[in-house]
Design a protein around this motif. Structure first.
Motif, PDB file in Angstrom:
ATOM      1  N   PRO B 372       0.820  -1.207   0.000  1.00 37.66           N
ATOM      2  CA  PRO B 372       0.000   0.000   0.000  1.00 37.66           C
ATOM      3  C   PRO B 372       0.856   1.260   0.000  1.00 37.66           C
ATOM      4  O   PRO B 372       1.970   1.250   0.513  1.00 37.66           O
ATOM      5  CB  PRO B 372      -0.807  -0.096   1.306  1.00 37.66           C
ATOM      6  N   CYS B 373       0.316   2.311  -0.590  1.00 38.56           N
ATOM      7  CA  CYS B 373       1.003   3.602  -0.601  1.00 38.56           C
ATOM      8  C   CYS B 373       1.113   4.129   0.816  1.00 38.56           C
ATOM      9  O   CYS B 373       0.131   4.157   1.548  1.00 38.56           O
ATOM     10  CB  CYS B 373       0.219   4.588  -1.467  1.00 38.56           C
ATOM     11  N   ILE B 374       2.318   4.527   1.224  1.00 40.19           N
ATOM     12  CA  ILE B 374       2.484   5.060   2.577  1.00 40.19           C
ATOM     13  C   ILE B 374       2.547   6.583   2.562  1.00 40.19           C
ATOM     14  O   ILE B 374       2.956   7.200   3.530  1.00 40.19           O
ATOM     15  CB  ILE B 374       3.739   4.487   3.253  1.00 40.19           C
ATOM     16  N   ARG B 375       2.151   7.160   1.446  1.00 35.72           N
ATOM     17  CA  ARG B 375       2.114   8.622   1.312  1.00 35.72           C
ATOM     18  C   ARG B 375       3.454   9.271   1.645  1.00 35.72           C
ATOM     19  O   ARG B 375       3.508  10.351   2.226  1.00 35.72           O
ATOM     20  CB  ARG B 375       1.006   9.204   2.194  1.00 35.72           C
ATOM     21  N   CYS B 376       4.530   8.610   1.265  1.00 36.92           N
ATOM     22  CA  CYS B 376       5.835   9.146   1.623  1.00 36.92           C
ATOM     23  C   CYS B 376       6.170  10.387   0.809  1.00 36.92           C
ATOM     24  O   CYS B 376       7.100  11.114   1.135  1.00 36.92           O
ATOM     25  CB  CYS B 376       6.909   8.097   1.400  1.00 36.92           C
ATOM     26  N   ALA B 377       5.403  10.609  -0.266  1.00 35.35           N
ATOM     27  CA  ALA B 377       5.563  11.809  -1.097  1.00 35.35           C
ATOM     28  C   ALA B 377       6.880  11.843  -1.862  1.00 35.35           C
ATOM     29  O   ALA B 377       7.214  12.851  -2.465  1.00 35.35           O
ATOM     30  CB  ALA B 377       5.409  13.095  -0.280  1.00 35.35           C
ATOM     31  N   SER B 378       7.622  10.743  -1.860  1.00 36.78           N
ATOM     32  CA  SER B 378       8.839  10.713  -2.684  1.00 36.78           C
ATOM     33  C   SER B 378       8.489  10.933  -4.137  1.00 36.78           C
ATOM     34  O   SER B 378       9.198  11.622  -4.860  1.00 36.78           O
ATOM     35  CB  SER B 378       9.530   9.362  -2.575  1.00 36.78           C
ATOM     36  N   CYS B 379       7.374  10.331  -4.566  1.00 40.36           N
ATOM     37  CA  CYS B 379       7.003  10.452  -5.966  1.00 40.36           C
ATOM     38  C   CYS B 379       6.719  11.908  -6.323  1.00 40.36           C
ATOM     39  O   CYS B 379       7.009  12.344  -7.422  1.00 40.36           O
ATOM     40  CB  CYS B 379       5.806   9.563  -6.292  1.00 40.36           C
ATOM     41  N   VAL B 380       6.148  12.649  -5.384  1.00 42.31           N
ATOM     42  CA  VAL B 380       5.860  14.058  -5.655  1.00 42.31           C
ATOM     43  C   VAL B 380       7.165  14.828  -5.793  1.00 42.31           C
ATOM     44  O   VAL B 380       7.336  15.623  -6.707  1.00 42.31           O
ATOM     45  CB  VAL B 380       5.006  14.666  -4.526  1.00 42.31           C
ATOM     46  N   PRO B 389       1.941  12.049  -8.396  1.00 38.44           N
ATOM     47  CA  PRO B 389       1.644  10.683  -8.850  1.00 38.44           C
ATOM     48  C   PRO B 389       0.754   9.910  -7.879  1.00 38.44           C
ATOM     49  O   PRO B 389      -0.122   9.164  -8.315  1.00 38.44           O
ATOM     50  CB  PRO B 389       3.029  10.050  -8.949  1.00 38.44           C
ATOM     51  N   LEU B 390       0.929  10.089  -6.579  1.00 44.02           N
ATOM     52  CA  LEU B 390       0.123   9.272  -5.674  1.00 44.02           C
ATOM     53  C   LEU B 390      -1.359   9.611  -5.795  1.00 44.02           C
ATOM     54  O   LEU B 390      -2.196   8.712  -5.763  1.00 44.02           O
ATOM     55  CB  LEU B 390       0.612   9.410  -4.218  1.00 44.02           C
ATOM     56  N   ASP B 391      -1.663  10.895  -5.971  1.00 46.28           N
ATOM     57  CA  ASP B 391      -3.075  11.259  -6.111  1.00 46.28           C
ATOM     58  C   ASP B 391      -3.643  10.768  -7.437  1.00 46.28           C
ATOM     59  O   ASP B 391      -4.777  10.294  -7.507  1.00 46.28           O
ATOM     60  CB  ASP B 391      -3.244  12.776  -5.995  1.00 46.28           C
ATOM     61  N   TYR B 420      10.412   4.532 -10.026  1.00 44.88           N
ATOM     62  CA  TYR B 420      11.749   4.205  -9.566  1.00 44.88           C
ATOM     63  C   TYR B 420      11.857   4.389  -8.056  1.00 44.88           C
ATOM     64  O   TYR B 420      12.406   3.554  -7.352  1.00 44.88           O
ATOM     65  CB  TYR B 420      12.757   5.111 -10.276  1.00 44.88           C
ATOM     66  N   ILE B 421      11.310   5.470  -7.560  1.00 41.82           N
ATOM     67  CA  ILE B 421      11.546   5.841  -6.164  1.00 41.82           C
ATOM     68  C   ILE B 421      10.556   5.174  -5.207  1.00 41.82           C
ATOM     69  O   ILE B 421      10.846   5.023  -4.031  1.00 41.82           O
ATOM     70  CB  ILE B 421      11.487   7.385  -6.016  1.00 41.82           C
ATOM     71  N   CYS B 422       9.406   4.764  -5.701  1.00 44.26           N
ATOM     72  CA  CYS B 422       8.327   4.353  -4.793  1.00 44.26           C
ATOM     73  C   CYS B 422       8.740   3.179  -3.905  1.00 44.26           C
ATOM     74  O   CYS B 422       9.036   2.100  -4.390  1.00 44.26           O
ATOM     75  CB  CYS B 422       7.082   3.960  -5.576  1.00 44.26           C
ATOM     76  N   PRO B 423       8.751   3.372  -2.585  1.00 44.68           N
ATOM     77  CA  PRO B 423       9.166   2.288  -1.692  1.00 44.68           C
ATOM     78  C   PRO B 423       8.138   1.166  -1.641  1.00 44.68           C
ATOM     79  O   PRO B 423       8.456   0.063  -1.215  1.00 44.68           O
ATOM     80  CB  PRO B 423       9.305   2.977  -0.331  1.00 44.68           C
ATOM     81  N   SER B 424       6.926   1.458  -2.047  1.00 44.58           N
ATOM     82  CA  SER B 424       5.889   0.433  -2.017  1.00 44.58           C
ATOM     83  C   SER B 424       5.797  -0.322  -3.335  1.00 44.58           C
ATOM     84  O   SER B 424       4.864  -1.098  -3.539  1.00 44.58           O
ATOM     85  CB  SER B 424       4.536   1.069  -1.685  1.00 44.58           C
ATOM     86  N   ASN B 425       6.732  -0.077  -4.228  1.00 52.06           N
ATOM     87  CA  ASN B 425       6.796  -0.784  -5.517  1.00 52.06           C
ATOM     88  C   ASN B 425       5.513  -0.662  -6.317  1.00 52.06           C
ATOM     89  O   ASN B 425       5.105  -1.598  -7.000  1.00 52.06           O
ATOM     90  CB  ASN B 425       7.116  -2.261  -5.313  1.00 52.06           C
ATOM     91  N   PRO B 427       3.516   0.270  -9.426  1.00 51.94           N
ATOM     92  CA  PRO B 427       3.907   0.556 -10.821  1.00 51.94           C
ATOM     93  C   PRO B 427       3.167   1.774 -11.349  1.00 51.94           C
ATOM     94  O   PRO B 427       2.271   1.677 -12.186  1.00 51.94           O
ATOM     95  CB  PRO B 427       3.505  -0.723 -11.568  1.00 51.94           C
ATOM     96  N   LEU B 428       3.560   2.937 -10.858  1.00 50.36           N
ATOM     97  CA  LEU B 428       2.801   4.157 -11.140  1.00 50.36           C
ATOM     98  C   LEU B 428       2.717   4.442 -12.630  1.00 50.36           C
ATOM     99  O   LEU B 428       1.642   4.739 -13.155  1.00 50.36           O
ATOM    100  CB  LEU B 428       3.450   5.328 -10.400  1.00 50.36           C
ATOM    101  N   VAL B 429       3.860   4.342 -13.325  1.00 53.49           N
ATOM    102  CA  VAL B 429       3.849   4.690 -14.748  1.00 53.49           C
ATOM    103  C   VAL B 429       2.886   3.784 -15.512  1.00 53.49           C
ATOM    104  O   VAL B 429       2.182   4.225 -16.414  1.00 53.49           O
ATOM    105  CB  VAL B 429       5.269   4.598 -15.335  1.00 53.49           C
TER     106      VAL B 429
END
Ligand code: SF4
Ligand code: SF4
Lengths: 362, 495
Positions: B372-380, B389-391, B420-425, B427-429
């Motif tokens: 699950p997304c932990i809202r770490c905001a790395s993707c932002v 990306p998370l939204d 690449y950065i998402c710790p929760s793996n 597949p956003l793209v």
């Protein structure tokens, strides 16, 4: 010809920071302050710590089983351990065992799982549990042990400690071991203020050095400003947390405290004492920076941190709870969706409102 | 050009492990054995597919035109070697789906005999239009991977009065080093290509931007550009995706290209170093684009290298040559590991867009264990386009594609930083590509129904018009009849 069945686009390689790795690194950063706290407050603190963490894990496992999923892979992400750990850090070190269990239950079930699990909660679970405990069990939650390190002759031994944690200190006052308990610095100042004393008298035997190291009454793992700050700075260096929230938070408190202290140094404590006491460092580096419950953008995080700082100062100075950091964080947690709604990054080639930019005149 | 102290902030981006040394330290391999068969897709570029003008059984020479470009935006295709045309038919495309597309199959005769096409000794006497005509006729497209027909870009440059031509030597994708090697080994030809492009666009000066992890390429290019004051070679920070054209434009010129505009509208055009080299070959030697340098790399490759291969070479042959270990290969990627597509098998050809082919081991791949997304905001914070990306992913998950579009889905460049950065793996793209496809399909369907409605409306209007006309004619007839009767009556009365 090689055949591969799983086509996928997007980044095929990744940064090697998994969720569990992040959680373990946060725990590593917490360790110095935790170990120091456990040593300072002896066996009862250790019992309470173990009970709190273990029950957090059990509650998590229970909730996941209830949803019909395998518990082990979810537990491996380390988030339940971390929640229990953070909660334990904020408890009075000699609180009875059931405080830890009830707290963990509140944190995991009410604070996290009812929202849908990891990443879904609005409030920081540990803070939610702590505040709920504080309101429900004010005596247990505000009885602070004196520093009584492990293996010191004056400290309670193993058996006595067992008794403190599992039978509880008797709060009726009959055999209350006065030698063992007192108020935290902030609580003490609050009480003295109410008796119209001024700061110079109140703080006669206050030692900022001991407070800085953590040799003082307080929550299990929150006393050592030094070790918590070190852990926090390491987390920033590790790029686990961003600097925005802690810096904005601490800076806001410092500025506000300085202004008031300069205006009236007998009734407003100095910024040093603010930074140096209670949950300040723990909140700034470990609680307010919780990913799930803080904003997503750098600017939003600045606003969030400043808001936390402001509220901590206000609650500490004028509110009923001298240890007001928990309330401040919860209030700002509830503002996070709003902050994220209004503070967004600007999209490349668009203005802040999302309209395409004008073609520049050349 | 911005001064030293006012370098614009680079937004987002990641520092990925480079893995470039696997290939960057050795010279480009030039002795790739000529394949027996070449599979040449008719569409290797953005725009309309080329139209074949040969027939099965025809004998062709290397460099001979096989299919001509069609329409405004298109590019021709040439024979990568001499031989006989075996087939013009559908074969698996170098695409994650490997769906069949039209290809020309050429059986090589081993002579690799060039068609006689003279080069130009003094191309600067040619008119700029002539340069772009020749570039277009040589089938040159953007070799950085975008594959936009180069001639079209040169024309747009002329029309828009470009003041800066940026040559993209960033090569920010991990693993790839084909541009690096080309800049080291072919710097003079590249610089010559740049001068030809400047001439073709009637632009004044060019900036060659090279990431600072390629010091040797930088030195070589700088030496080659020395005699030409209009060409400046600069180093840029190493940070993916520095080679994203709009990022590079902002970094080099300080200008930001508005959404929906071409870079030429802000006075800049960007070309890749490989494209500059191809331009040089086309103009000076009359050689169309029939081969390219490809990086073959990855943990499963026994002999990682940069190698010049004819277009249309099957990847399986390339892998044999580079001793790829099939067992260790967990994924085959065409392009770089950040933006490249994975291929389902190796039975597909290399094309003009193929800058690299990677055979990655399981250990090199990002885990697919999604959490699950932990809202770490790395993707932002890593998104170079300024998206959240998370939204967007949250919206897409609950199928609210319009909401995702509202917050910027269409501005996503698929750079892969967020995945690449998402710790929760997560597949956003993949989410975004799926959603974009879905939105496009919906719009098309809507467009269709709107068109049908328009046609219906037009038909109704036409029928209505005819009916109206009939009514009017009828009335006119009645009026005429009445008139006639009246006249008759008057006549009778007067008689
Ligand atoms: S990087 Fe992944 S886990 Fe972190 S906020 Fe983005 S989607 Fe969520
Ligand atoms: S792939 Fe799209 S959303 Fe993700 S970082 Fe790149 S531009 Fe942003």
């Amino acid at each position: 010809m090689m055949i591969h069945s799983k086509p996928s686009s997007g980044a095929h390689v990744g940064a090697n920071k998994s969720v569990s790795r992040i959680m373990w690194e946060v725990m590593l950063a917490l360790s110095p302050a935790t170990v120091f706290g456990l040593w300072c407050f002896g066996w009862p603190a250790l019992f309470l710590f173990i009970i709190t963490v273990a029950s957090a894990v059990l509650f998590e496992a229970f909730c996941i089983r209830l949803k019909g999923r395998a518990a082990k892979p979810v537990l491996m992400d380390g988030s339940a351990v971390l929640t229990g750990w953070l909660l334990a850090m904020t408890l009075p070190p000699w609180a009875p065992w059931w405080i830890g269990v009830v707290g963990s239950g509140l944190a995991i079930i009410l604070g996290k799982q009812v929202y849908g699990g990891l990443g879904q909660n609005l409030f920081n679970p540990a803070m939610l549990a702590r505040v709920a405990l504080l309101i429900s069990f004010p005596i247990e939650m505000t009885t602070w042990a004196n520093v009584s390190p492990l293996f010191f002759s004056a400290s309670p031994g193993f058996a006595e400690s067992w008794h403190i944690t599992f039978s509880g200190l008797d709060f009726s006052g009959l055999d209350k071991p006065d030698a063992y308990t007192g108020a935290t610095t902030l609580g003490y100042i609050k009480t003295e203020f109410s008796q119209n004393h001024v700061l110079t008298d109140i703080l006669n035997d206050y030692s900022s050095v001991l407070n800085f190291i953590g040799w003082t009454r307080g929550s299990l793992g929150e006393t050592s400003t030094l070790l918590l700050a070190l852990g926090g700075v390491w987390l920033i260096r590790q790029k686990i947390i961003q600097w925005q929230i802690p810096v904005a938070l601490l800076l806001t408190v410092t500025i506000l405290a300085s202004v008031f202290h300069l205006l009236d140094s007998e009734h407003y404590v100095s910024p040093f004492l603010h930074l140096n006491s209670g949950a300040m460092m723990c909140v700034a580096f470990f609680i307010a920076t919780d990913y799930v419950t803080s904003p997503n953008t750098a600017t939003g995080q600045l606003v969030f941190g400043a808001g936390c700082g402001l509220l901590i100062f206000v609650i500490r100075t004028w509110g009923a709870y001298p240890e007001g950091a928990g309330f401040a964080v919860l209030l700002m947690n509830s503002a996070t969706p709003l902050i994220d709604h209004y503070i967004r990054p600007r999209i490349y080639g668009r203005d802040r409102k999302g309209k395409p930019l004008e073609i520049p005149k050349l | 050009m911005l001064g030293f102290f006012s370098k614009p902030r680079i937004r987002g981006g990641v520092h990925a492990e480079e893995h470039k040394m696997l290939t960057a330290s050795q010279a480009i391999v030039n002795n790739f054995p000529l394949p027996k068969k070449l599979y040449i897709p008719l569409q290797q570029h953005v725009g309309k597919p080329a139209e074949p003008l040969i027939r099965v059984g025809d004998e062709v020479l290397k460099g001979q035109l096989l299919a001509y470009s069609q329409g405004m935006i298109s590019a021709p295709v040439h024979a990568p070697s001499s031989g006989i045309i075996l087939d013009v038919n559908d074969y698996p495309a170098p695409h994650p789906s490997a769906l069949p597309i039209r290809m020309i199959v050429l059986e090589t005769d081993g002579k690799d005999e060039w068609i006689n096409a003279p080069g130009i000794d003094d191309p600067f006497r040619l008119s700029p239009e002539d340069i772009s005509l020749r570039v277009g006729a040589a089938g040159i497209v953007g070799l950085g991977g975008a594959t936009f027909p180069t001639a079209v870009k040169l024309n747009m440059g002329r029309e828009n009065r470009i003041d800066t031509l940026i040559i993209n030597g960033a090569e920010c994708e991990p693993y790839l080093s084909c541009d690096d090697r080309q800049m080291q080994e072919r710097s003079e030809q590249i610089i010559d290509g740049v001068r030809l492009m400047l001439h073709g666009m009637e632009a004044d000066h060019a900036v060659v931007a090279i990431e600072d992890n390629k010091p040797q390429a930088y030195l070589a290019m700088q030496a080659a550009a020395k005699p030409y004051p209009q060409i400046k070679v600069i180093q840029i920070p190493t940070r993916y995706p520095m080679g994203w054209d709009r990022q590079l434009i902002r970094y080099v010129t300080g200008r930001e290209v508005p959404v929906g505009c071409r870079s030429s509208e802000v006075g800049v055009t960007i070309h890749n170093v490989g494209t500059a080299y191809a331009t040089h070959k086309a103009i000076r030697q009359g050689r169309p684009l029939v081969s390219r340098v490809i990086t073959v790399s990855g943990g499963a490759v026994g002999r990682p290298m940069n190698v010049e291969v004819p277009l249309g070479t099957l990847i399986s042959e390339l892998f044999d040559f580079c001793q790829v270990n099939a067992e260790q290969t967990a994924r085959i990627v065409m392009g770089g590991p950040m933006m490249g597509d994975s291929l389902p098998h190796t039975g597909v050809p290399t094309v003009k867009a193929t800058s690299g082919i990677l055979a990655l081991t399981a250990a090199e791949l990002k885990s697919t264990d999604e959490q699950p997304c932990i809202r770490c905001a790395s993707c932002v914070s890593v998104c170079p386009a300024g998206l959240r990306p998370l939204d967007m992913a949250n919206n897409i998950r609950v199928n609210q594609l319009d909401a995702a579009v509202d917050i910027g889905l269409k501005d996503c460049i698929s750079c892969g930083c967020c995945s690449y950065i998402c710790p929760s793996n997560i597949p956003l793209v993949q989410y975004f590509k799926y959603a974009s496809g879905e939105v496009a399909a919906r719009q098309q369907a809507q467009h269709k129904s709107e068109q049908t409605k328009r046609l219906m409306d037009a038909r109704n209007a036409r029928l209505e018009r005819i009916a109206q006309q009939q009514r009017e004619e009828e009335q006119a007839r009645i009026a005429a009849k009445l008139e006639r009767e009246r006249l008759k009556a008057e006549q009778e009365a007067t008689v």
